[in-house]
Design a protein around this motif. Sequence first.
Motif, mmCIF file in Angstrom:
data_model
loop_
_atom_site.group_PDB
_atom_site.id
_atom_site.type_symbol
_atom_site.label_atom_id
_atom_site.label_comp_id
_atom_site.label_asym_id
_atom_site.label_seq_id
_atom_site.Cartn_x
_atom_site.Cartn_y
_atom_site.Cartn_z
ATOM 1 N N PRO A 345 0.877 -1.364 0.121
ATOM 2 C CA PRO A 345 -0.028 -0.246 0.048
ATOM 3 C C PRO A 345 1.013 1.206 -0.159
ATOM 4 N N GLY A 346 2.246 1.281 0.790
ATOM 5 C CA GLY A 346 3.073 2.492 0.782
ATOM 6 C C GLY A 346 3.403 2.678 -0.565
ATOM 7 N N VAL A 347 3.902 1.814 -1.614
ATOM 8 C CA VAL A 347 4.265 1.692 -2.838
ATOM 9 C C VAL A 347 3.188 2.654 -3.680
ATOM 10 N N VAL A 348 2.150 1.810 -3.584
ATOM 11 C CA VAL A 348 0.853 2.554 -4.375
ATOM 12 C C VAL A 348 0.501 4.071 -4.012
ATOM 13 N N LEU A 349 0.704 4.086 -2.447
ATOM 14 C CA LEU A 349 0.501 5.646 -2.062
ATOM 15 C C LEU A 349 1.317 6.478 -2.683
ATOM 16 N N GLY A 350 2.783 6.026 -2.797
ATOM 17 C CA GLY A 350 3.968 6.924 -3.365
ATOM 18 C C GLY A 350 3.592 7.242 -4.407
ATOM 19 N N LEU A 351 3.371 6.010 -5.538
ATOM 20 C CA LEU A 351 2.997 6.264 -7.066
ATOM 21 C C LEU A 351 1.980 7.219 -7.202
ATOM 22 N N LEU A 354 2.939 10.769 -6.996
ATOM 23 C CA LEU A 354 3.275 11.227 -8.467
ATOM 24 C C LEU A 354 2.530 11.404 -9.346
ATOM 25 N N ILE A 379 7.485 15.925 -4.609
ATOM 26 C CA ILE A 379 6.433 14.610 -5.119
ATOM 27 C C ILE A 379 6.012 14.055 -3.683
ATOM 28 N N TRP A 380 6.780 14.373 -2.713
ATOM 29 C CA TRP A 380 6.545 13.628 -1.318
ATOM 30 C C TRP A 380 5.468 14.358 -0.690
#
Lengths: 422, 159
Positions: A345-351, A354, A379-380
């Motif tokens: 979920p963190g990956v998806v949140l980060g993407l 972007l 972007i963060w």
Amino acid sequence: MLEWTTFIGNTLLNFAYYYPLFMAFLWMIGATYYYFRWERRQNQWDNPPRLEHAPPVSVIVPCYNEAGNIEETCGALLELDYPDYEIITVNDGSTDRTGVILDALAREHDRIRVVHLARNQGKAMALRMGSMVSRSEFLVCIDGDALLDRHAVTWMIQHFVRSPRVAAVTGNPRIRTRSTLLGKIQVGEFSAILGLIKRAQRIYGRIFTMSGVVSAFRKSAVHRVGYWNLDMVTEDIDISWKLQMDYWDIRYEPHALCWILMPETLRGLWKQRLRWAQGGNEVLLRYAGNLRYWPRRRMWPVYIEYLTSIIWGYSMLTVILLYMAGQMVMLPPGFRVESIIPTWPGVVLGLACLLQFAISFALDTRYEKCLFKYYFVMIWYPLAFWLINMCTTVVALPKAIAKKRGERARWKTDDRGIHPVY
Amino acid sequence: MPETIINRPDLQSFQQKYGQSLITVLFWVLFFFFMRPLIGMVGWIFGIQLFTDIMIERGGYHALFDLLTWYAGIVVLIGLVLGSWSLYNLYRYGRNEKRKHHPQPVQAGEISAFFHVDPNWLNELQASKKITLEHDAHGRLINSGEELDEVWPRISHYR
């Protein structure tokens, strides 16, 4: 018992992670829909539509200790590309040289008028007094430190001319102060968060708030709802709700640009955001009872959206506290938070962050070129936005609940970023 | 001459220059921490054994595909709900306009009644270049009806 604690723990954790993610997609979808439905077909911002009839407009500028900015603000207003307007500056009991400067400007320029309030009364009262002495049915209200684009009035007034149900139009605030990282981040924030939200909310049909720094009003509508309340911390959120609860429309006009100064210190930013959060909470508490009526259903999405963000703030805080407590004492299995850093979920949140910035910058390049140079800096930021949201919500809600009804709200901006003196 | 965009990094304080940079670095670290599984997957693809524990022990790319399927489904649902609500509003209100005519501009008499000021005085105010107003503790005007500063000219026209 264990099942219940596990269920509650999982629900809390999932809500904390997924709410920001799906809100980001809701705003992206709404803003893209708005763009293709309305924005794309319109002229460029510096080529406003021609009005058959340009009604007289009163531009109201409430000022409190604006000696360093007011000449610049009035200078921009004197350059407006609109045929028929007056400028009403309201000196709200300033203790600096604002009054002297305004008097000099009024002597020099026919369009400028000055209203001095003997003592500081707050922005809402300054707006009330400006409206009272104004000679026009249409009011454009900007802050005393903002620069209104010369075409902005035409862009906003066209909505009133074309639709009798429009009570107010909110413009597109653009950040001037970009010397620090905090300033640069806010450039993106106003695009990726506020710009997207306003566009998406136009698709819901109702908006949570106009931008107090640049908005236009139909005076008869504002009069009907009793002008700006004097006891709300954020008069702009309040008037937005009062008008929409009276079944008026509020429009967002991204072509109406207004260049604004924003805080460039963390302390200044925190104070500003806390005030915004408290104002939002006050409005939520005040108008909750009026929403139960079916005809007011168009306000439900914005109300639910804001209410959910408050619940999210407290949920996220609970997750963090449970994680910290779990490091020190043994908690029941359901309440144990193994890690506050999510995996996939963190990956998806980060993407999603972007993507959100890419979409918002792409939409906003109509108004400002080269926005993508801020991409790397921020972007963060949506992650930080949600953290700020959590902190301000947690602090602001008790303040809003504790505030007495009728207590006068007065405020001043004490940080306007790095602003060289010329 | 003042410029619209103020970009003067040379005027930053020590705290602004270094404190905010530190926060930025921390958030970038956090961002990449969020990206751990993705970095793990890329590392795994390129055969870096160190990362394989994340992919294998935590469900690996199968978990990602499952998750993405769920996310895609929910995002589509959000889009459908938003689109339906928008179309409903368009259908319900688009052709059923109750405010068909432009409202009458608010009249001076209505304004003077709202603000509890003398109508003649309000007319004077609306024609004045410079006005000083005083309020009591409750926000009521206390000098309503006083003479205005005669030194200042009345507005003749501002067009």
